[in-house]
Design an enzyme around this catalytic site. Structure first.
Site, PDB file in Angstrom:
ATOM      1  N   ASP A 492       0.805  -1.226   0.000  1.00 19.53           N
ATOM      2  CA  ASP A 492       0.000   0.000   0.000  1.00 19.53           C
ATOM      3  C   ASP A 492       0.830   1.264   0.000  1.00 19.53           C
ATOM      4  OD1 ASP A 492      -2.769  -0.698   0.168  1.00 19.53           O
ATOM      5  OD2 ASP A 492      -2.354  -1.530   2.145  1.00 19.53           O
TER       6      ASP A 492
HETATM    7  C1  BGC Z   1      -1.520   3.262   5.686  1.00 15.92           C
HETATM    8  C2  BGC Z   1      -0.585   2.130   5.387  1.00 15.92           C
HETATM    9  C3  BGC Z   1      -1.298   0.824   5.522  1.00 15.92           C
HETATM   10  C4  BGC Z   1      -2.517   0.843   4.645  1.00 15.92           C
HETATM   11  C5  BGC Z   1      -3.316  -0.390   4.771  1.00 15.92           C
HETATM   12  C6  BGC Z   1      -2.714   3.158   4.797  1.00 15.92           C
HETATM   13  O1  BGC Z   1      -3.607   4.159   5.083  1.00 15.92           O
HETATM   14  O2  BGC Z   1      -0.909   4.470   5.493  1.00 15.92           O
HETATM   15  O3  BGC Z   1       0.491   2.186   6.250  1.00 15.92           O
HETATM   16  O4  BGC Z   1      -0.501  -0.269   5.195  1.00 15.92           O
HETATM   17  O5  BGC Z   1      -3.344   1.923   4.953  1.00 15.92           O
HETATM   18  O6  BGC Z   1      -4.279  -0.443   3.735  1.00 15.92           O
HETATM   19  C1  NOJ Z   2      -2.181  -3.876   5.160  1.00 19.57           C
HETATM   20  C2  NOJ Z   2      -3.286  -4.051   4.203  1.00 19.57           C
HETATM   21  O1  NOJ Z   2      -4.429  -4.530   4.855  1.00 19.57           O
HETATM   22  C3  NOJ Z   2      -2.909  -4.975   3.089  1.00 19.57           C
HETATM   23  O2  NOJ Z   2      -3.933  -4.986   2.134  1.00 19.57           O
HETATM   24  C4  NOJ Z   2      -1.615  -4.541   2.496  1.00 19.57           C
HETATM   25  O3  NOJ Z   2      -1.323  -5.387   1.447  1.00 19.57           O
HETATM   26  C5  NOJ Z   2      -0.527  -4.446   3.519  1.00 19.57           C
HETATM   27  N1  NOJ Z   2      -0.947  -3.524   4.531  1.00 19.57           N
HETATM   28  C6  NOJ Z   2       0.823  -4.037   2.947  1.00 19.57           C
HETATM   29  O4  NOJ Z   2       0.893  -2.710   2.659  1.00 19.57           O
END
Ligand code: BGC
Ligand code: NOJ
Length: 822
Positions: A492
């Site tokens: 993400d």
């Molecule tokens: C955060 C990331 C996280 C992601 C999960 C984002 O809003 O900044 O750190 O992994 O959400 O979907």
């Molecule tokens: C948490 C999220 O839930 C997942 O979808 C994502 O792949 C990981 N963060 C890695 O960024």
């Protein structure tokens, strides 16, 4: 180490499938979940947490203040007033000295026992299968030589159902709270007079000596929960809340001779009124449904029968997969805790935990698809329903809502879409479901696209969604022929189109992805995997030209991957919007990333040219640590707006070189694919919580569930776990252990057996229920190999080891003997 070993804060009790916590001051609150169907509760080892029905944002029943001081405060509390001395069986909130304490987190229940001055109070919290309520069973025992007349006060705070409004909009919420009390039952009915037709019931099954429903009356205005007025005064005030903050509290007066005990229960229920009239009289709610619930659980034996049904439920579910193998950690996680965690991730996705407040993120598209991989063998019918719900949040052009609300099943517009990996995970979950269940009819199930949901006749099917998904990746490719990344792929925080210099915006949604050229090697690997799955599916359906078409897509992408992304000793990670490479030895930081090694190898890249092994050896050399594989190296030390959020984190945490357990599992599977069973187990154990108990003050997380993240070697707190419970690690580690190491792989035709184990394992046994039959599988390893099948015998008859074992469909137990070797 074995089940009986006691560590600083507790130990596993494998026989009862419980984790036993022997002191309350754990390094962090250690959580359990109550509920398996639609009613859920979070319950910590000091009885903290809250309850909700279906959706932690839209149907929150009890309150919880996240990131409180201390972290975990508020929950299912009992105050004991024993001759003026006030204490709680779960230690908090009073934290009285001298309370003997034990908490047992079990499957769907938590039992906390406190004892002080010869008085023992046992509390047990659970949600009976199929019910929309929690039962709190209490047993008070006088273990002293004197008669005791303790008073007990229950306490929990009601939430006004919509959790975000509840915790932010006090100009409104302080004026709207309403309750009714009838006998031992407290009804929280805020907004019932207008559009809601539901309320929360909190009732005791025994006569009470008093009650409180006003927090101000029970706790006070300037007091904290640890010094709440009523339990210290020893007398309820019978307060009826009007506005402000409604709570539920019952006073129970007991009179116990030496050695005597008394048991009773509370129910906390979510009640929908249905079509019944809402009111018996002005302002008097029709309480008939609530009354029936109280009556049901007041009947002798009802509570114990409900608990027995919960135990039977879990015994049956876990019976679908049980292993007996030489590694105690892998065994207890696979048999009990990992499957249990998979139920939690299936139900919660990423919504409600100690790290997710239940208001922001509902069900994640990629998350929930992956969660199914570890759940589908337990209840395939629920997996089927979930797949169709998820698919219905895809748009007709192929993009997907990244998240949706479980109650409404509608996509969340705030976070939107354009994460260009999302749609591909749907292929993985659907194929896993069909391999498990054999049910290909799901492919023809009507399934609308989110932007066409208004149409009266749904003509699109799930199979159309899968085709749309494959086509979307093929369409969305960049200058190198690799898939575009959009806002981000699985990572993400790798935001190659965001260019954010503005602290007030989200990395995930900022930036224009429309004309972007940024490409993802990880999605390319995932596409290889998905296209091969589609080809296999079509072969199974005897649609050979479609299978060939998918193989064509596969071959084309494989060629691109091998031509473009090989960096000399590993696969690159991405190509930024300006075309520059990410994850190459030519970069100064972020030279090698984990995700593209995992997915390229799993997708079949490097299989014939030695690159797969070389990429994995590079992972071992540059990324592996005793606490797991870090996400990339070297960690980023400065913010680079061309790469986005990944470069914004301190080195060693989250996506900036933290250990993301989730993506570690792809490496475990890749080692299995290469036949390296010793490596696979070593890597698995490096993130396995059960193996962390002897370093628990560093690790800090629950020893019974996988953590999303463990701090990497660049962090001062190397080895510290965070974001436990709700992580894709749960599903994927179940795949690693059950399919990778033990090699029990569901396939369209039947079960395939292809283990990859450490060479010193003499063998193992697995019981696997599959499409109604039970397979008792015994694997022996006389030549001490990691991989390779010499012979397979089913019910005493030799079969071709390359063939799947077809279920007989007779519902019987079948004996499978497998000999490994050359
Ligand atoms: C955060 C990331 C996280 C992601 C999960 C984002 O809003 O900044 O750190 O992994 O959400 O979907
Ligand atoms: C948490 C999220 O839930 C997942 O979808 C994502 O792949 C990981 N963060 C890695 O960024």
């Amino acid at each position: 180490m074995n089940s009986a070993s006691t560590f600083k804060y507790g130990h596993f009790d494998d026989a009862t499938r419980e984790y036993v916590i022997t002191r309350p001051d754990t390094p962090l609150p250690w959580l359990n979940y109550l509920g398996q169907d639609e009613f859920f509760g979070l319950c910590t080892n000091t009885a903290g947490g809250y309850s909700f029905w279906k959706d932690a944002k839209l149907r929150r029943l009890t309150r919880y203040r996240y990131n409180n001081v201390p972290y975990d405060l508020g929950g299912r509390y009992f105050y004991v007033n024993d001759g003026g001395e006030v204490w709680n069986p779960g230690w908090k909130p009073v934290k009285a000295k001298g309370v003997k304490y034990e908490c047992r987190h079990g499957l769907g229940y938590t039992r906390i026992v406190g004892e002080r001055d010869g008085l023992e109070v046992e509390t047990l919290f659970f949600v009976p299968p199929g019910e929309n309520l929690e039962v709190w069973k209490v047993t008070v025992r006088n273990k002293s030589a004197q008669r005791k007349t303790p008073k007990l006060f229950s306490y929990q705070e009601f939430c006004f159902f919509e959790a975000l409004n509840d915790m932010t909009n006090y100009q409104r919420t302080y004026s709207i709270g309403e309750v009714e009390v009838e006998g031992s039952a407290i009804y929280h009915k805020t907004e019932f007079r207008e559009r809601r037709n539901h309320y929360t019931l909190f009732a005791c099954t025994r006569p009470i000596a008093g009650f409180d429903t006003s927090r101000d009356a029970f706790v006070g205005i300037h007091e904290g929960l640890h010094e709440a007025k009523v339990p210290f005064a020893g007398q309820a005030t019978n307060s009826v809340a009007f506005g402000w903050n409604p709570i539920g509290s019952h006073q129970i007066d007991l009179d116990l001779a030496p050695g005597a005990e008394e048991s009773f229960a509370f129910v906390l229920a979510y009640v929908e009124q249905g079509d019944a009239p809402k009111f018996d009289a002005p302002f008097v709610m029709n309480k008939s449904v609530g009354r029936a619930i109280v009556e049901k659980y007041s009947a002798p034996g009802a509570v114990d029968a409900a608990l027995a049904s919960l135990k039977a439920y879990w015994d049956a579910l876990l019976g679908n997969f049980q292993v007996d193998c030489p590694n105690e950690h892998a065994q207890r996680m696979a048999n009990t805790w990992n499957q249990y965690q998979c139920m939690a991730t299936f139900n919660m996705s990423r919504s409600a935990s100690m790290y997710e407040t239940g208001i922001g993120r509902g069900m994640g598209f990629r998350d929930s698809n992956q969660d199914l991989l570890g759940f589908v063998h337990m209840i395939p019918s629920r997996a089927r329903e979930r797949i169709l719900d998820i698919a219905a949040t895809q748009l007709s052009d192929g993009t997907c809502y990244h998240q949706y609300q479980p109650l409404t099943k509608k996509g969340n517009a705030d976070i939107g879409g354009d994460f260009y990996d999302d749609h591909l995970w749907l292929v993985l979950s659907t194929c896993a479901y069909i391999k498990e269940s054999g049910d290909t009819s799901i492919l023809q199930a009507p399934c609308a696209y989110a932007d066409k949901a208004y149409e009266n006749v749904i003509t699109d099917t799930l199979l159309d969604h899968l085709e749309t998904s494959i086509a979307y990746t093929i369409k969305k490719r960049g200058p190198n022929g690799l898939p575009l990344i959009g806002h981000a792929d699985w990572n993400d925080c790798l935001n190659l189109n965001c260019f954010s210099t503005e602290p007030n915006e989200s990395f995930q949604t900022a930036g224009d992805v429309r004309d972007s050229k940024a490409e993802s090697v990880m999605i390319a690997g995932l596409f290889l995997y998905a296209a091969r799955e589609m080809a296999g599916l079509y072969e199974h359906l005897d649609r050979n030209s479609d299978a060939a078409r998918m193989r064509g897509h596969y071959a084309e992408m494989l060629d691109t991957v091998e031509r473009v992304t090989w960096d000399g000793a590993w696969y690159t990670r991405a190509y930024a919007a300006d075309g520059s490479v990410v994850g190459s030895h030519t970069n100064t930081e972020g030279k090698i990333f984990i995700e593209s090694q995992g997915w390229c190898v799993l997708g079949g890249a490097g299989a014939n040219n030695g690159r797969a092994r070389q990429a994995m050896e590079s992972v071992h050399r540059h990324l592996y640590t005793k606490n797991g594989v870090v996400l990339q190296q070297p960690a980023y030390s400065t913010y680079d707006k061309a790469l986005g959020e990944v470069t914004s984190y301190p080195p060693g945490v989250k996506e900036n070189a933290g250990i993301f357990s989730h993506n570690n599992t792809w490496i475990h599977l890749a080692w299995c694919q290469l036949g390296e069973g010793d490596r696979a187990l070593e890597y698995y154990l490096s993130i396995c919580p059960s193996a962390k108990q002897d370093q628990i003050d560093t690790y800090r997380g629950e020893p019974y569930v996988y953590a999303q993240m463990i701090a990497g070697k660049d962090a001062p707190c190397f080895g510290e776990a965070k974001n436990n419970w709700l992580t894709g690690t749960a599903a994927w580690t179940f795949v690693v252990v059950s399919q990778g190491l033990l090699g029990i792989k569901p396939d369209y035709a039947g079960l395939r057996i292809d283990p990859c184990i450490p060479k010193d394992w003499p063998g193992f046994k697995v019981t696997r229920r599959f499409r109604g039959d039970t397979f008792e599988i015994t694997v022996s390893n006389p030549q001490h190999v990691s991989k390779g099948i010499k012979a397979v015998r089913v019910d005493g008859k030799d079969i071709d080891p390359t063939q799947a074992i077809r279920p007989a469909g007779d519902g019987r137990t079948h004996r499978v003997e497998v000999v490994l070797g050359e």
